[in-house]
Enzyme design. Structure first.
Site, PDB file in Angstrom:
ATOM      1  CG  PHE A  86       2.862   3.337 -11.969  1.00  0.00           C
ATOM      2  CD1 PHE A  86       1.890   3.316 -10.983  1.00  0.00           C
ATOM      3  CD2 PHE A  86       4.072   2.692 -11.713  1.00  0.00           C
ATOM      4  CE1 PHE A  86       2.118   2.667  -9.761  1.00  0.00           C
ATOM      5  CE2 PHE A  86       4.301   2.043 -10.505  1.00  0.00           C
ATOM      6  CZ  PHE A  86       3.322   2.039  -9.528  1.00  0.00           C
ATOM      7  CG  ASP A 145      -2.134   0.940   0.917  1.00  0.00           C
ATOM      8  OD1 ASP A 145      -2.847   0.695  -0.085  1.00  0.00           O
ATOM      9  OD2 ASP A 145      -2.345   1.915   1.660  1.00  0.00           O
TER      10      ASP A 145
END
Length: 204
Positions: A162, A77
């Protein structure tokens, strides 16, 4: 430093549906000699990320993937914290611009939120938390964190990476994260640091 013994798993499920994360994690973990299977390949759906921290969300994702696959699981995460925005977008980085958010829409929302904010107040950092569960009921998951300091630029540059990489400035390289080659990014990034720590903690 404690080392966690694992009974030589042959396969680990990667608790992510984010294609960018999957690619980076498979590259970073490629030297383990273990099959790293994204949860989508096993028809495991994403779980709602109801935690209030990166650690809580990573544990939720890893436990869900392990429970549904019967395999050890690793989850990431991660997100971007911007000082001027008091740490936002933080755990909401991937969905910052709302339902149907894309990398491009998230970047545009962030740049709009920082309109007219001077460069000296655009400090930011990427955070990554890696969680590894040996099984779904594992009471002592391995938890590793990595941080990557930088700032938010005024314009997009680069075609690699990204997420927020095209607007994340890396001071030690005097360029944007999206301008870095894969090897350099892995050596500097929050995710690369977290995985390096994980590999130090784990004996396979």
């Amino acid at each position: 430093m404690q080392t966690f013994k694992v009974s030589n798993p042959k396969k680990i499920v990667l608790a992510s549906g984010n294609l960018g994360k999957i690619k980076e994690l498979q590259e970073l973990l490629g030297g383990l000699g273990i099959s790293i299977s994204p949860q989508g390949d096993l028809n495991i759906p994403d779980i709602e990320e109801t935690g209030l921290t990166f650690v809580e969300n990573a544990i939720l994702k890893a436990r869900n993937a392990s429970a549904l696959s019967g395999l050890p699981a690793i989850a990431d995460d991660s997100g971007l914290e911007v000082d001027y925005l008091l740490g936002a977008p933080g755990i909401y980085s991937a969905r910052y611009s709302g339902d149907g958010a894309t990398d491009a829409s998230n970047r545009e929302k962030l740049l709009t939120a920082l309109t007219d904010v001077p460069i000296g107040q655009r400090g930011a950092r990427y955070q990554a938390v890696i969680v590894y569960l040996r099984h779904a009921e594992d009471p002592t998951p391995i938890i590793c964190q990595g941080t990557w300091e930088g700032s938010i630029t005024f314009e997009h540059r680069g075609t690699h990476g990204f997420g927020y990489d095209p607007i994340f400035y890396v001071p030690e390289m005097t360029c944007h994260a999206a301008e870095l080659d894969k090897s350099t990014k892995h050596s500097l990034s929050h995710r690369g640091k977290a995985i390096a720590h994980f590999l130090q903690q784990m004996s396979l």
